[in-house]
Write a protein that holds these residues in place. Structure first.
Motif, PDB file in Angstrom:
ATOM      1  N   ALA A  16       0.847  -1.204   0.000  1.00 31.86           N
ATOM      2  CA  ALA A  16       0.000   0.000   0.000  1.00 31.86           C
ATOM      3  C   ALA A  16       0.873   1.241   0.000  1.00 31.86           C
ATOM      4  O   ALA A  16       1.842   1.332   0.755  1.00 31.86           O
ATOM      5  CB  ALA A  16      -0.910   0.004   1.225  1.00 31.86           C
ATOM      6  N   LYS A  17       0.552   2.166  -0.841  1.00 29.41           N
ATOM      7  CA  LYS A  17       1.316   3.413  -0.958  1.00 29.41           C
ATOM      8  C   LYS A  17       0.691   4.478  -0.065  1.00 29.41           C
ATOM      9  O   LYS A  17      -0.519   4.664  -0.060  1.00 29.41           O
ATOM     10  CB  LYS A  17       1.310   3.912  -2.407  1.00 29.41           C
ATOM     11  N   VAL A  18       1.511   5.153   0.702  1.00 28.50           N
ATOM     12  CA  VAL A  18       1.044   6.318   1.458  1.00 28.50           C
ATOM     13  C   VAL A  18       1.142   7.509   0.522  1.00 28.50           C
ATOM     14  O   VAL A  18       2.241   7.883   0.106  1.00 28.50           O
ATOM     15  CB  VAL A  18       1.900   6.554   2.717  1.00 28.50           C
ATOM     16  N   PRO A  19       0.022   8.096   0.156  1.00 28.12           N
ATOM     17  CA  PRO A  19       0.070   9.180  -0.842  1.00 28.12           C
ATOM     18  C   PRO A  19       0.821  10.395  -0.316  1.00 28.12           C
ATOM     19  O   PRO A  19       0.708  10.754   0.852  1.00 28.12           O
ATOM     20  CB  PRO A  19      -1.411   9.512  -1.084  1.00 28.12           C
ATOM     21  N   ASN A  20       1.625  10.993  -1.187  1.00 29.00           N
ATOM     22  CA  ASN A  20       2.298  12.241  -0.833  1.00 29.00           C
ATOM     23  C   ASN A  20       1.277  13.364  -0.784  1.00 29.00           C
ATOM     24  O   ASN A  20       0.360  13.412  -1.601  1.00 29.00           O
ATOM     25  CB  ASN A  20       3.390  12.585  -1.851  1.00 29.00           C
ATOM     26  N   TYR A  21       1.442  14.259   0.170  1.00 30.37           N
ATOM     27  CA  TYR A  21       0.501  15.364   0.316  1.00 30.37           C
ATOM     28  C   TYR A  21       0.884  16.485  -0.638  1.00 30.37           C
ATOM     29  O   TYR A  21       2.038  16.920  -0.678  1.00 30.37           O
ATOM     30  CB  TYR A  21       0.513  15.882   1.756  1.00 30.37           C
ATOM     31  N   HIS A  22      -0.065  16.954  -1.414  1.00 33.60           N
ATOM     32  CA  HIS A  22       0.180  18.038  -2.371  1.00 33.60           C
ATOM     33  C   HIS A  22      -0.798  19.172  -2.104  1.00 33.60           C
ATOM     34  O   HIS A  22      -1.966  18.942  -1.790  1.00 33.60           O
ATOM     35  CB  HIS A  22      -0.003  17.547  -3.814  1.00 33.60           C
ATOM     36  N   THR A  23      -0.343  20.392  -2.238  1.00 34.75           N
ATOM     37  CA  THR A  23      -1.219  21.553  -2.107  1.00 34.75           C
ATOM     38  C   THR A  23      -0.649  22.708  -2.900  1.00 34.75           C
ATOM     39  O   THR A  23       0.576  22.802  -3.091  1.00 34.75           O
ATOM     40  CB  THR A  23      -1.379  21.968  -0.635  1.00 34.75           C
ATOM     41  N   ASP A  24      -1.533  23.571  -3.376  1.00 32.95           N
ATOM     42  CA  ASP A  24      -1.071  24.788  -4.053  1.00 32.95           C
ATOM     43  C   ASP A  24      -1.027  25.973  -3.100  1.00 32.95           C
ATOM     44  O   ASP A  24      -0.775  27.100  -3.518  1.00 32.95           O
ATOM     45  CB  ASP A  24      -1.972  25.114  -5.252  1.00 32.95           C
ATOM     46  N   VAL A  25      -1.280  25.721  -1.805  1.00 29.25           N
ATOM     47  CA  VAL A  25      -1.207  26.798  -0.816  1.00 29.25           C
ATOM     48  C   VAL A  25       0.249  26.954  -0.390  1.00 29.25           C
ATOM     49  O   VAL A  25       0.899  25.990   0.020  1.00 29.25           O
ATOM     50  CB  VAL A  25      -2.098  26.495   0.406  1.00 29.25           C
ATOM     51  N   ILE A  26       0.744  28.159  -0.475  1.00 24.62           N
ATOM     52  CA  ILE A  26       2.156  28.417  -0.214  1.00 24.62           C
ATOM     53  C   ILE A  26       2.520  28.123   1.246  1.00 24.62           C
ATOM     54  O   ILE A  26       1.748  28.397   2.163  1.00 24.62           O
ATOM     55  CB  ILE A  26       2.501  29.890  -0.573  1.00 24.62           C
ATOM     56  N   TYR A 413      -1.508  34.990  -3.771  1.00 26.94           N
ATOM     57  CA  TYR A 413      -0.243  35.246  -3.087  1.00 26.94           C
ATOM     58  C   TYR A 413       0.892  35.416  -4.090  1.00 26.94           C
ATOM     59  O   TYR A 413       0.755  35.065  -5.268  1.00 26.94           O
ATOM     60  CB  TYR A 413       0.083  34.119  -2.100  1.00 26.94           C
ATOM     61  N   LEU A 414       1.994  35.963  -3.588  1.00 24.74           N
ATOM     62  CA  LEU A 414       3.213  36.051  -4.373  1.00 24.74           C
ATOM     63  C   LEU A 414       3.995  34.759  -4.173  1.00 24.74           C
ATOM     64  O   LEU A 414       4.329  34.397  -3.037  1.00 24.74           O
ATOM     65  CB  LEU A 414       4.052  37.251  -3.940  1.00 24.74           C
ATOM     66  N   GLN A 422      -3.121  32.960  -8.432  1.00 22.98           N
ATOM     67  CA  GLN A 422      -4.546  33.086  -8.143  1.00 22.98           C
ATOM     68  C   GLN A 422      -5.161  31.692  -8.067  1.00 22.98           C
ATOM     69  O   GLN A 422      -5.012  30.898  -8.996  1.00 22.98           O
ATOM     70  CB  GLN A 422      -5.259  33.891  -9.241  1.00 22.98           C
ATOM     71  N   GLY A 423      -5.825  31.393  -6.965  1.00 19.24           N
ATOM     72  CA  GLY A 423      -6.474  30.100  -6.811  1.00 19.24           C
ATOM     73  C   GLY A 423      -7.735  30.239  -5.989  1.00 19.24           C
ATOM     74  O   GLY A 423      -8.364  31.295  -5.975  1.00 19.24           O
ATOM     75  N   THR A 424      -8.100  29.176  -5.290  1.00 15.05           N
ATOM     76  CA  THR A 424      -9.270  29.231  -4.432  1.00 15.05           C
ATOM     77  C   THR A 424      -9.021  28.405  -3.178  1.00 15.05           C
ATOM     78  O   THR A 424      -8.274  27.430  -3.204  1.00 15.05           O
ATOM     79  CB  THR A 424     -10.534  28.714  -5.158  1.00 15.05           C
TER      80      THR A 424
END
Length: 452
Positions: A16-26, A413-414, A422-424
């Motif tokens: 079982a793979k532990v998924p890597n956490y990804h986010t576009d929040v800086i 954010y910069l 620009q995101g949400t």
């Protein structure tokens, strides 16, 4: 020889793979989304910041001095025609800006006149008797007596501009007026005046409601949302949603025996829940709330640790303008957190920001960023940071950078290259403060909820 169960278990653990956490929040990692991460940095995390006596005195001063707080049971009775018209037209008025229905059709002057007619101004008398009631289910407060949804220009259909706020079961209201179709009530809650569906309010007498509100033995909802127990054949009290900060009086043990609706009550809190009887009048019904739900007897101790724990109970909940979508917005978020300690506050961020309760650091329009960063460096957990139209709660620092938790729609954010992203977010989110575009620049007040 391995059993089939062992083979399955071994295979699951091995591959079982532990998924890597990804986010576009800086500057966010998965660790930032755990309350334990922030709790581990706290010193004196359980020191009482204010006692219940202090909080009661704090609220009394708000009632006495703050123009945005009003005790429903203290509304003048009767109201003159001038007084009632002034209140009604303060909330039910056309927007100065263009508004649109969900299909893109612009709200016309004729449409607005229909909504104004529905407010039944012609039914206002020279003297208008005020009635009182308790809310029986979570319900919306609306600009006009209608469920119609209207929006700003553009494709965003999340922010219904007729949605003002919400009321929760057990909240008291003064009933000032009835709509033309007699299906809506203009009500004054402790921090807002707007229209609510008549079906969601039970009319009672002042003495009974006062006793309900002032009962010394009560439970407080400390979870984001909890539910009363399922009760067969009793729809009005069965699986009723109760949001954080809801307070309900406990029934006396002498009020019930060893079976309540066919269940032994020893593992439940038995509360008095307001309902409407067949005539629409207030009745208080014994209602079980499982002790396994996130509730407690009395308000939470007001500590930094509890501030963090309460805020994270909303993490990821979708943003709801004016408590829409069965959620809440930025001020609903901080308001419900602080209600679980017993505090009351004005409803809107602008009202909170310019009010002088608590310890405030107001910034002039020409304040530079460095002066604001100097104050930001002194923040304590639970401090409220205001920019026009928004409020955030300070969580703590990570690598000397301040982080906040807030119920927020947009994300801008910069990035590391200095470009604008620009995101949400559109929900309760943990973010760093400094990189958010123009947030520091726009800060108008930083408020610490303490006695002066």
């Amino acid at each position: 020889m391995l059993s089939l169960f062992s083979v399955v278990l071994f295979s699951t653990c091995s591959f079982a793979k532990v998924p890597n956490y990804h986010t576009d929040v800086i500057d966010i990692t998965e660790a930032h989304l755990s309350p334990s991460y922030w709790l581990s940095q706290l010193e004196q995390k359980n020191v009482l910041l204010m006692s219940q006596q202090d909080i009661a005195a704090f609220n009394q001063q708000l009632v006495k001095k703050n123009p945005y707080i009003s005790l429903p049971l203290s509304v003048p009775n009767p109201l003159s025609k001038t007084q009632l018209v002034e209140k009604l037209t303060a909330i039910s008025k056309p927007s100065k800006h263009a508004r649109f229905y969900s299909d893109g059709t612009q709200v016309s002057d004729e449409n607005y006149q229909t909504y104004i007619d529905a407010t039944n101004q012609s039914g206002i008398k020279l003297k208008n008797i005020v009635q009182y009631g308790l809310v029986v289910k979570r319900t919306a407060l609306r600009t006009f007596p209608t469920k119609d949804r209207i929006f700003k220009a553009g494709s965003d259909r999340d922010l219904d501009r007729f949605q003002e706020s919400a009321l929760f079961p057990g909240e008291a209201v003064a009933i000032l007026h009835t709509s033309k179709d007699e299906q809506w009530l203009l009500v004054q809650a402790y921090n807002y005046l707007a229209w609510v569906q008549k079906s969601d309010v039970a009319v009672g007498n002042k003495t009974e409601i006062t006793a309900f509100l002032e009962n010394e033995d009560f439970i407080v909802v400390t979870g984001s949302k909890v539910f009363t127990n399922y009760v067969p054949n009793h729809e009005k009290i069965s699986n009723v949603q109760l949001d954080m900060g809801t307070r309900l009086p406990l029934a006396k043990r002498s009020d019930y025996g060893n079976s309540v609706y066919g269940q032994n009550p020893f593992a439940n809190y038995i509360v008095k829940l307001p309902v409407k009887d067949s005539q629409g009048k207030l009745a208080l019904k014994l209602t079980p709330i499982p002790r396994g739900q996130d509730v407690r007897v009395g308000y939470l101790p007001f500590t930094k640790a509890n501030l963090i724990k309460q805020s994270f109970k909303f993490l990821g909940e979708r943003y709801g303008w004016g408590h829409d979508y069965n959620g809440r917005d930025c001020t609903g978020f901080v308001g419900e957190i602080y209600k679980s300690f017993g505090f009351i506050m004005p409803r809107n961020s602008g009202q909170q920001a310019k009010s002088v309760y608590g310890l405030n650091h107001f910034f002039a329009k020409d304040s530079d960023q460095q002066s604001k960063l100097k104050i930001i460096a002194t923040l304590q957990v639970g401090d409220l940071i205001y920019i026009p139209g928004h409020v955030m709660m300070y969580l703590g620092d990570d690598k000397s950078k301040p982080y906040v938790i807030h119920d927020v729609k947009g994300l801008s954010y910069l990035d590391k290259q200095g470009d604008i992203y620009q995101g949400t977010l559109n929900g309760v989110s943990v973010t760093p403060l400094i990189p958010l575009k123009d947030y520091v620049k726009k800060i108008t007040n930083i408020k610490r909820i303490r006695a002066k």
